[in-house]
Write a protein that holds these residues in place. Structure first.
Motif, PDB file in Angstrom:
ATOM      1  N   UNK A 140      -6.943   3.630  -3.537  1.00  0.00           N
ATOM      2  CA  UNK A 140      -6.618   2.491  -4.399  1.00  0.00           C
ATOM      3  C   UNK A 140      -7.815   2.297  -5.339  1.00  0.00           C
ATOM      4  N   UNK A 141      -7.656   1.419  -6.303  1.00  0.00           N
ATOM      5  CA  UNK A 141      -8.734   1.188  -7.266  1.00  0.00           C
ATOM      6  C   UNK A 141      -9.112  -0.292  -7.252  1.00  0.00           C
ATOM      7  N   UNK A 142     -10.382  -0.587  -7.166  1.00  0.00           N
ATOM      8  CA  UNK A 142     -10.818  -1.988  -7.223  1.00  0.00           C
ATOM      9  C   UNK A 142     -10.652  -2.460  -8.661  1.00  0.00           C
ATOM     10  N   UNK A 188     -12.454  -8.180  -2.706  1.00  0.00           N
ATOM     11  CA  UNK A 188     -12.096  -7.502  -3.953  1.00  0.00           C
ATOM     12  C   UNK A 188     -10.581  -7.454  -4.062  1.00  0.00           C
ATOM     13  N   UNK A 189     -10.090  -7.409  -5.297  1.00  0.00           N
ATOM     14  CA  UNK A 189      -8.667  -7.235  -5.561  1.00  0.00           C
ATOM     15  C   UNK A 189      -8.468  -5.802  -6.030  1.00  0.00           C
ATOM     16  N   UNK A 190      -7.326  -5.234  -5.677  1.00  0.00           N
ATOM     17  CA  UNK A 190      -7.108  -3.834  -6.059  1.00  0.00           C
ATOM     18  C   UNK A 190      -5.905  -3.719  -6.987  1.00  0.00           C
ATOM     19  N   UNK A 191      -5.810  -2.559  -7.606  1.00  0.00           N
ATOM     20  CA  UNK A 191      -4.724  -2.294  -8.548  1.00  0.00           C
ATOM     21  C   UNK A 191      -3.363  -2.402  -7.884  1.00  0.00           C
ATOM     22  N   UNK A 192      -3.286  -2.024  -6.599  1.00  0.00           N
ATOM     23  CA  UNK A 192      -1.999  -2.073  -5.897  1.00  0.00           C
ATOM     24  C   UNK A 192      -1.740  -3.440  -5.255  1.00  0.00           C
ATOM     25  N   UNK A 193      -2.493  -4.439  -5.678  1.00  0.00           N
ATOM     26  CA  UNK A 193      -2.222  -5.824  -5.257  1.00  0.00           C
ATOM     27  C   UNK A 193      -2.840  -6.206  -3.927  1.00  0.00           C
ATOM     28  N   UNK A 194      -3.739  -5.419  -3.388  1.00  0.00           N
ATOM     29  CA  UNK A 194      -4.372  -5.787  -2.118  1.00  0.00           C
ATOM     30  C   UNK A 194      -5.538  -6.735  -2.384  1.00  0.00           C
TER      31      UNK A 194
END
Ligand SMILES: Cc1cc2nc3c(=O)[nH]c(=O)nc-3n(C[C@H](O)[C@H](O)[C@H](O)COP(=O)(O)OP(=O)(O)OC[C@H]3O[C@@H](n4cnc5c(N)ncnc54)[C@H](O)[C@@H]3O)c2cc1C
Length: 344
Positions: free
Chosen positions: A84-86, A96-102
């Motif tokens: 995933x990407x931060x 942190x929030x990630x590109x995939x909504x985590x």
């Protein structure tokens, strides 16, 4: 109070970015007894050993050697990898929030998102030039080399922009691969190649280019790129106004990098004592630790002026050394300085 601190202790050390900085930090931490949980967040499937990209281009090495998969590299090492990407850091909430909504909480955060190429906004570069930083770039270049070799025309020409370490090494490699079938021009806006190198190394590079008939044009600035044409301007004092349109069969862009952007609120850099910026992991061992919750590994500092290639680390290590280092990385016997500093 106790409950909240033990909950905090269960949070992982989160490492954003699995390049040299991030991966070595994770491996070094994991090699310690009783290490905290470690979470590596990296969007790519494979770690890319960038100094070996030239050997991948020439097919002296294969892609599994140069770009091992993270799941293979990290198997049984006590490091969790999340593909995933931060996208954003919420430093106040410690997550942190990630590109995939985590939304991922951390106890300590290491930002090792590295750098990326930049076109400096020069027209045509993004669309038409080939960078040299990824497996896809290598494939594009291999196709171009194959095309130039199998359909040779008189005066076919490749231009490389940026005579830093990557530009010089790649120009030599391409000259070897193209075996005289193509004119290779290395274009540099500054007065000389390898601006940060020692005079001896510069001379060695110059004679390597000469031996391969690579044409070096210094004090030449790229104004733009159009299909089949590179627009140049001479920057020497006595050459004001002399522009040129150079016919090209391909342009390779090795003219500089910039920091990969990452949003953070508040900015770690703006919170005194909260962050530690480590430029050049090579020198980490001597850098005092000031990190409370964030360590920011930067291999490249932000550009101060547009369109000025920044030097990379010293790169003149022979292939043998690189192979050893790659093998060591796979075996994880390295004790990277970046990890050492964190754990002090
Ligand atoms: C062709 C080439 C040859 C080189 N040769 C040499 C050499 O011989 N010697 C030398 O010392 N140096 C060399 N360098 C430079 C060296 O590779 C870099 O200095 C080094 O890769 C920097 O490591 P890094 O971990 O800081 O960043 P990077 O290697 O750029 O890694 C950053 C990682 O972060 C990931 N990422 C980015 N954004 C996010 C995000 N938001 N969330 C999560 N992950 C993210 C990326 O996918 C990437 O995997 C070379 C570079 C190139 C391009």
């Amino acid at each position: 109070m106790e409950e909240s601190s033990s909950r905090h202790a269960m949070r992982p050390v989160l490492i954003a970015g699995g390049g040299f900085g991030g991966l070595y930090t994770a491996l070094a931490l994991a090699s310690r007894r009783h290490h905290p949980p470690i979470l590596l967040v990296e969007p790519q499937e494979r770690f890319l050993f960038l100094p070996l990209l030239y050997e991948l281009l020439s097919q002296e090495l294969r892609s599994w050697e140069v770009a091992p998969r993270y799941d293979t590299l990290l198997a049984s090492r006590g490091i969790a990898w999340l593909k995933d990407r931060v996208s954003r850091i919420d430093a106040s909430a410690g997550c942190v929030h990630t590109e995939q909504g985590r939304q991922l909480p951390y106890s300590r955060l290491v930002i090792a998102t590295g750098s990326r190429g930049t076109s400096y906004g020069i027209p045509g570069v993004e669309d038409l030039a080939i960078p040299f930083r990824s497996l896809a770039d290598v494939e594009r270049l291999q196709e171009l080399v194959q095309h130039l070799r199998s359909h040779p025309r008189p005066l076919q020409r490749l231009a490389l922009v940026g005579a830093g370490p990557s530009g010089v090494e790649l120009a030599c490699k391409l000259a070897d691969l193209l075996r005289g079938s193509t004119v290779i021009e290395l274009i540099e806006q500054g007065p000389d190649l390898l601006p940060q190198a020692r005079a001896f190394n510069r001379e060695q590079a110059r004679s390597a280019l000469l031996r391969r008939d690579v044409r070096l044009r210094t004090q030449t600035r790229v104004l733009g790129l159009e299909p089949g044409r590179l627009l140049l301007s001479l920057t020497a004092d006595n050459a004001a106004g002399s522009d040129e349109s150079l016919p090209v069969d391909g342009v390779i862009w090795t003219a500089g990098v910039t920091v990969a952007p990452l949003r953070s609120s508040p900015s770690p850099a703006s919170t005194p004592g909260a962050a530690c910026t480590v430029n050049r992991p090579c020198s980490c061992a001597t850098t005092p630790v000031c990190s409370r919750w964030v360590m920011w590994l930067t291999s490249q500092m932000p550009m101060e002026r547009p369109w000025r290639p920044r030097p990379r680390w010293p790169f003149s290590r022979p292939t043998a050394w690189r192979r050893t280092c790659c093998a060591r990385l796979r075996a994880s016997h390295c004790s990277p300085s970046a990890g050492r500093i964190w754990a002090r």
